[in-house]
Write an enzyme that holds these catalytic residues in place. Structure first.
Site, PDB file in Angstrom:
ATOM      1  N   TRP A 324       4.081 -17.545  10.276  1.00 55.97           N
ATOM      2  CA  TRP A 324       4.494 -17.742  11.682  1.00 55.97           C
ATOM      3  C   TRP A 324       3.374 -18.403  12.479  1.00 55.97           C
ATOM      4  O   TRP A 324       3.599 -18.907  13.566  1.00 55.97           O
ATOM      5  CB  TRP A 324       4.903 -16.416  12.328  1.00 55.97           C
ATOM      6  CG  TRP A 324       3.778 -15.427  12.593  1.00 55.97           C
ATOM      7  CD1 TRP A 324       2.792 -15.058  11.728  1.00 55.97           C
ATOM      8  CD2 TRP A 324       3.526 -14.710  13.808  1.00 55.97           C
ATOM      9  NE1 TRP A 324       1.950 -14.141  12.319  1.00 55.97           N
ATOM     10  CE2 TRP A 324       2.381 -13.897  13.597  1.00 55.97           C
ATOM     11  CE3 TRP A 324       4.156 -14.651  15.049  1.00 55.97           C
ATOM     12  CZ2 TRP A 324       1.844 -13.060  14.579  1.00 55.97           C
ATOM     13  CZ3 TRP A 324       3.627 -13.813  16.015  1.00 55.97           C
ATOM     14  CH2 TRP A 324       2.485 -13.024  15.776  1.00 55.97           C
ATOM     15  N   GLU A 466       0.411  -5.627  12.546  1.00 54.32           N
ATOM     16  CA  GLU A 466       0.682  -5.238  11.151  1.00 54.32           C
ATOM     17  C   GLU A 466      -0.055  -3.971  10.719  1.00 54.32           C
ATOM     18  O   GLU A 466      -0.032  -3.625   9.527  1.00 54.32           O
ATOM     19  CB  GLU A 466       0.351  -6.426  10.236  1.00 54.32           C
ATOM     20  CG  GLU A 466       1.305  -7.575  10.458  1.00 54.32           C
ATOM     21  CD  GLU A 466       0.670  -8.940  10.227  1.00 54.32           C
ATOM     22  OE1 GLU A 466      -0.472  -9.006   9.750  1.00 54.32           O
ATOM     23  OE2 GLU A 466       1.332  -9.947  10.549  1.00 54.32           O
ATOM     24  N   LYS A 577      -3.365  -4.182  15.803  1.00 51.66           N
ATOM     25  CA  LYS A 577      -4.129  -5.284  15.201  1.00 51.66           C
ATOM     26  C   LYS A 577      -4.233  -6.501  16.122  1.00 51.66           C
ATOM     27  O   LYS A 577      -5.238  -7.204  16.141  1.00 51.66           O
ATOM     28  CB  LYS A 577      -3.411  -5.671  13.901  1.00 51.66           C
ATOM     29  CG  LYS A 577      -4.039  -6.776  13.111  1.00 51.66           C
ATOM     30  CD  LYS A 577      -3.282  -6.952  11.802  1.00 51.66           C
ATOM     31  CE  LYS A 577      -3.830  -8.063  10.955  1.00 51.66           C
ATOM     32  NZ  LYS A 577      -3.102  -8.207   9.684  1.00 51.66           N
ATOM     33  N   GLN A 578      -3.169  -6.772  16.846  1.00 49.78           N
ATOM     34  CA  GLN A 578      -3.154  -7.949  17.711  1.00 49.78           C
ATOM     35  C   GLN A 578      -2.059  -7.754  18.759  1.00 49.78           C
ATOM     36  O   GLN A 578      -1.168  -6.931  18.565  1.00 49.78           O
ATOM     37  CB  GLN A 578      -2.888  -9.201  16.902  1.00 49.78           C
ATOM     38  CG  GLN A 578      -1.621  -9.185  16.077  1.00 49.78           C
ATOM     39  CD  GLN A 578      -1.517 -10.388  15.162  1.00 49.78           C
ATOM     40  OE1 GLN A 578      -1.742 -11.502  15.571  1.00 49.78           O
ATOM     41  NE2 GLN A 578      -1.175 -10.149  13.905  1.00 49.78           N
TER      42      GLN A 578
HETATM   43  O1  IFM Z   1       0.175 -14.481   9.941  1.00 53.89           O
HETATM   44  C1  IFM Z   1      -1.019 -13.826   9.988  1.00 53.89           C
HETATM   45  C2  IFM Z   1      -0.786 -12.361  10.271  1.00 53.89           C
HETATM   46  O2  IFM Z   1      -0.087 -12.163  11.474  1.00 53.89           O
HETATM   47  C3  IFM Z   1      -2.097 -11.614  10.339  1.00 53.89           C
HETATM   48  N1  IFM Z   1      -2.796 -11.774   9.085  1.00 53.89           N
HETATM   49  C4  IFM Z   1      -3.052 -13.159   8.734  1.00 53.89           C
HETATM   50  C5  IFM Z   1      -1.773 -13.959   8.681  1.00 53.89           C
HETATM   51  C6  IFM Z   1      -2.101 -15.410   8.358  1.00 53.89           C
HETATM   52  O3  IFM Z   1      -2.951 -15.925   9.332  1.00 53.89           O
END
Ligand code: IFM
Length: 717
Positions: A324, A466, A577-578
């Site tokens: 994404w 995540e 995480k974000q």
């Molecule tokens: O798509 C991301 C994910 O949201 C977080 N880990 C890394 C992936 C690739 O950048």
């Protein structure tokens, strides 16, 4: 402010620097390893679309045969930074032209001093042309021997993808090598032409898979010996006889100066469209150019069968798979500054629609469920198991391929944004609408009706955060699914009016009966959104009941909260995480007023693992902070994103560029500080600049016209 410089060669930061000094042209990229080669290096060239099978991660970009190899012997002593003495060293990447230069003043073990200059670029003018020039100036009368080769014996961290096919000396100064990927059968041809040897006859060493030219020069003291190596590259994805295309590329170009000029002119056009300038902040200025450069060299200009991997083409990380990251982080950069590239990226999603349909079908749903990790065909290539953080002997199940269903709506969102900015009705009618309808269909079939509450829910998903998997009703997912369904219906109404014949064809093809569409609307309107009366969204069912956490208690730290808690235990804490809810509010920012964003911003900001969570987070956090008028905070997050690779903030830049962060950095500038808003009736800015900035200028296309924005603090008072 266009030059990235390295003043010493330090083997400790070798992999980081290899990533930073990557060059490319949208067809391929080559990491910044040194011509002569060193132990432990991650020497790699990745060509778009050249995937091959591999265990565990299914498929990866095959590290192409090496075109750089060049050995210099001065009076019989082999030039190396590890022997003799390095008296002076400087490497420079010119972001304006893509030219990488290295100067070394070297004293050989026997005490002979020479100056060496290496230059290389991947032509943006002709994507099949690579150029390398080596100049040696001895401070004595002596012999300079140059050996230069193509090396087919490359691998992906130990895994071999290539079979030798053929090699030959085409004529006195030209040779070629052909290899083929083992499973996917893609042929790759490289051809060398040596320039600057005049009437000399180079030796040809016919070493299998390493065809080599060797030339010996006699040089007087202070006299410069120059050898130029043009390399042509093509694959069977480009032409039936790739070696013909590779040879054509090197014979077309007359000399170094002309090839370089053509490359520079092509780069000038690129920067003309996307130049960002920041006065009063040198670091921010060079960082945004660097991030844009990295996206530009990864962006396919002549191929819509490929996408951009999460690590661009600059490293082995994520194996070239696209996430994404493309639609949400990188695509806006292209939509606004290079719409033709954005369209290629979206065409890739159209091309892989059958695979997304297949994935939905296999999971028991209708419509299109796009792969979380996507490669050549669009099939799901997320690894199912990976080694555990704490115990490398244990395996951990990766669920994103099954549960991160927001990817389909992310793609739909990218399409919508592309259309808003470009007004490309034709593309929307021919391709985009089909994707949007099929993703809408997926979300309708994936929604579960809770009869007792008369609502639709999405259970067992993973949202952008995540650290929490198997959650129910992730707000980001639910709202974007709803947005996808309603927007698809809206576009279908538009299509009906503008392209009636196309509508008839499409509704028949996708079996979109009036009853079915009425049901879509009903489902969409009843999708659960966990919104509290004060506007606070619960990230997913039960999030507020999880153990609260004060991230400050864990400082100082050098690990993510995921690593600190462990994958399983992280599910029980409110550490994220974000940005997740905030990410949603950013994407759909027209829908929320300041108060509705503020309440979520205040709640989720202290619970976000900004420094060690996802590299995707800081740029988005920065835009939202700007929207909240917290410009200093916005700057802190912005600079974290901007520095991600240049300063190797997470210690893993050696795996490749953090492409999403690069795209997000641009968004933080343009949508955050610049406050650009684009709608169907035009655009406006609502800027707020960091105090020390004297101006911010950026460019973007709106409906085919290049717009130039200059913002100065005095205009904001
Ligand atoms: O798509 C991301 C994910 O949201 C977080 N880990 C890394 C992936 C690739 O950048």
């Amino acid at each position: 402010m266009w030059i990235i410089t390295e003043k010493t060669f330090d083997p400790i930061s070798q992999h980081h620097k290899e990533t930073i000094f990557t060059i490319g042209n949208g067809y391929l990229s080559t990491r910044g390893t040194l011509e002569e080669g060193y132990p432990g290096e991650h020497r790699a060239t990745f060509v778009h679309g050249v995937f091959d099978d591999v265990p565990v991660v299914f498929t990866e970009l095959a590290n192409a045969p090496d075109w750089l190899l060049l050995t210099v012997l001065i009076n019989g002593e082999r030039f190396s930074l590890k022997s003799g003495k390095v008296l002076d060293y400087q490497r420079e990447l010119n972001l304006r032209t893509g030219l990488l230069t290295r100067h070394v003043c070297w004293q050989s073990p026997s005490g002979h001093i020479s100056t060496l200059k290496f230059e290389r670029f991947a032509s943006l003018h002709n994507q099949h042309l690579l150029a390398l020039r080596c100049q040696v100036t001895p401070e004595f009368n002596g012999e300079v021997e140059i050996r230069t080769a193509l090396n087919g014996n490359t691998d992906n961290e130990g895994f071999t993808h290539w079979d030798w096919v053929e090699q030959n000396r085409e004529n006195q100064d030209t040779l070629y090598l052909i290899n083929r990927t083992r499973k996917t059968g893609i042929k790759l041809a490289l051809a060398i032409r040596l320039l600057g040897i005049d009437s000399l006859q180079p030796d040809y060493w016919d070493v299998e898979n390493v065809p080599t030219f060797r030339q010996v020069f006699q040089a007087g003291c202070g006299e410069t010996v120059t050898i130029t190596k043009f390399v042509g590259i093509a694959t069977s994805r480009d032409a039936e006889v790739p070696q013909a295309l590779a040879i054509e590329a090197i014979t077309k170009s007359q000399n170094w100066d002309i090839a370089l000029k053509e490359n520079e002119q092509a780069w000038e056009q690129e920067w003309e469209r996307c130049e960002v300038s920041i006065e009063g902040d040198d670091e921010a200025q060079i960082a945004i150019r660097f991030n844009l450069f990295q996206l530009l060299i990864a962006a396919p200009r002549h191929d819509y069968r490929v996408n951009i991997g999460a690590k661009t083409l600059s490293g082995f990380g994520y194996r070239g798979h696209a996430f994404w990251d493309t639609e949400i982080f990188m695509l806006p950069v292209f939509t606004y500054t290079a719409p033709h590239i954005a369209r290629n990226l979206l065409d890739y999603r159209y091309l892989t629609l059958p695979a997304a349909r297949q994935k939905a079908h296999q999971a028991g749903y209708e419509g299109a469920f796009y792969a979380w990790e996507s490669a050549a065909t669009g099939e799901e290539v997320t690894p199912t198991w990976v080694p555990d953080f704490h115990d490398r002997k244990k395996l951990t199940r990766v669920w994103t391929g099954d549960l991160a269903i927001h990817i389909s709506a992310d793609i739909a969102y990218g399409i919508w944004q592309y259309w808003l900015a470009t007004g490309d009705d034709n593309w929307l009618a021919e391709r985009g609408i089909e994707i949007m309808l099929e993703t809408a269909k997926f979300y309708v079939s994936r929604a579960e009706w809770q009869a007792d509450k008369d609502i639709y829910t999405y259970c067992d998903v993973i949202g952008p955060d995540e650290y929490h998997d198997h959650v129910n009703n992730n707000t980001y997912t639910n709202r974007l699914a709803q947005w996808n369904i309603l927007t698809a219906l809206q576009i279908l109404d538009w299509l009906r009016e503008k392209y009636p014949q196309k509508t008839t064809k499409l509704t028949q093809q996708l079996n979109l009966t009036p009853e079915l569409l009425a049901n879509w609307r009903k489902v969409a309107e009843k999708i659960l959104l966990n919104k509290h009366p004060n506007g606070l969204f619960e990230q997913f069912d039960g999030f507020f009941a999880l153990k609260d956490v004060n991230l400050a208690d864990y400082e100082p730290r050098s690990k993510s909260m995921h690593e600190i808690f462990g994958i399983e235990a992280a599910n029980h804490y409110q550490a994220i995480k974000q940005p997740d809810v905030l990410m949603l509010q950013y994407l759909l920012r027209e829908e929320y007023n300041d108060q509705e964003i503020r309440v979520n911003y205040d709640y989720y900001t202290p619970r976000t693992d900004h420094s060690y969570g996802s590299s995707l987070g800081p740029s988005i956090q920065s835009v939202v902070a700007s929207m909240m008028g917290e410009v200093d905070v916005a700057y802190e997050h912005f600079i974290l994103a901007a520095r991600a690779d240049l300063r190797d903030i997470r210690g893993n830049a050696g795996d490749g560029i953090h492409a999403a962060s690069a795209g997000g950095t641009w968004q933080a500038l343009v949508f955050g500080f610049g406050g650009l808003k684009v709608g169907s009736h035009g655009w406006s800015t609502h800027a707020r600049l960091p105090q020390h900035w004297k101006s911010l200028s950026f460019r973007f296309f709106y409906r085919g016209q290049l717009q130039k924005v200059v913002i100065k603090p005095e205009d904001l008072r």
